[in-house]
Design an enzyme around this catalytic site. Sequence first.
Site, PDB file in Angstrom:
ATOM      1  N   ASN A   9      -0.473  -2.859-109.743  1.00  0.00           N
ATOM      2  CA  ASN A   9      -0.910  -2.033-110.884  1.00  0.00           C
ATOM      3  C   ASN A   9       0.316  -1.264-111.384  1.00  0.00           C
ATOM      4  O   ASN A   9       0.718  -0.275-110.790  1.00  0.00           O
ATOM      5  CB  ASN A   9      -2.012  -1.065-110.407  1.00  0.00           C
ATOM      6  CG  ASN A   9      -2.457  -0.116-111.511  1.00  0.00           C
ATOM      7  OD1 ASN A   9      -2.112  -0.303-112.674  1.00  0.00           O
ATOM      8  ND2 ASN A   9      -3.223   0.895-111.135  1.00  0.00           N
ATOM      9  N   GLU A 165     -10.091   3.318-103.248  1.00  0.00           N
ATOM     10  CA  GLU A 165      -8.858   4.076-103.476  1.00  0.00           C
ATOM     11  C   GLU A 165      -9.151   5.570-103.331  1.00  0.00           C
ATOM     12  O   GLU A 165      -9.577   6.222-104.310  1.00  0.00           O
ATOM     13  CB  GLU A 165      -8.351   3.811-104.896  1.00  0.00           C
ATOM     14  CG  GLU A 165      -7.908   2.396-105.135  1.00  0.00           C
ATOM     15  CD  GLU A 165      -6.737   2.343-106.106  1.00  0.00           C
ATOM     16  OE1 GLU A 165      -5.678   1.848-105.710  1.00  0.00           O
ATOM     17  OE2 GLU A 165      -6.866   2.862-107.230  1.00  0.00           O
ATOM     18  N   SER A 213      -0.938   4.548-101.973  1.00  0.00           N
ATOM     19  CA  SER A 213       0.316   4.658-101.217  1.00  0.00           C
ATOM     20  C   SER A 213       0.565   3.481-100.278  1.00  0.00           C
ATOM     21  O   SER A 213       1.093   3.654 -99.176  1.00  0.00           O
ATOM     22  CB  SER A 213       0.356   5.968-100.419  1.00  0.00           C
ATOM     23  OG  SER A 213       0.337   7.078-101.291  1.00  0.00           O
TER      24      SER A 213
END
Length: 251
Positions: A9, A165, A213
């Site tokens: 992304n 997420e 992350s």
Amino acid sequence: MNDKIIVANWKMNPQTKKEAEILFNDISSNIKAVKNKNIIICPPYPFLFISSKIKNKKIILGAQNVSKFASGSHTGEISPKMLADFGVKFVIVGHSECRNLGEADKIINEKIINLLKNKLSVILCVGEKDRDHDGKYLSFVEKQLKNCLAEVSKYQLKNIIIAYEPVWAIGKDAVREATAEEFVEMKIFIKKVISDIYDMKVAHGVKVIYGGSVNSSNAQAFIGVGEADGLLVGRDSLNAKKFVAIINSLN
Ligand code: PGA
């Protein structure tokens, strides 16, 4: 699609088509030998055309968002058909950065319905802003799933990947990294919710990937210990070396 799904992304990066082309090219030329993995690259809209210049069957084209409308007078919007026509196969919806700008579950649901009508696959992002000891974060994710998947049939769900997420683990301002164990807990919970909405068979089949992350040091834990069906990578997908290192770190 039983192979692991690795999504890049790029968010609102890079700033020029030259840089985007270089990044695309560097990733493309370094993943030729990659096996059992599907690499989905989601550049910003203006750079979608690059994939037609750099042809690599290993790379699947994705988009970062879509309009909830099908066509018409909607200034600045991009329709599912336009994306499909560009060769896009997957579209991210419900990313926390879009939710932050006011994208509500209802809008995300409308986007999903429209994408499925246009035979596009969906990467639906869910995740809590923070964690609490009472487990309120679980009901938060449950609500997101139920609202976003309203009116989606169990047959259509085959074209949806759920990306867990946790907002607190995303981006350079992340509070901390999530652990593979935290992912396992949430993956089981997501499957339970999917089983409540549909049935156990559907829940068993649904793919749940992890994002927040992700880097080459923690990627394998999410896939190995966490049994994630894939990863959604933000920052480290903007550097071909780092992104390829993530892919190569996976067994
Ligand atoms: P990050 O972003 O890898 O930079 O944390 C992930 C995401 O927001 O999709």
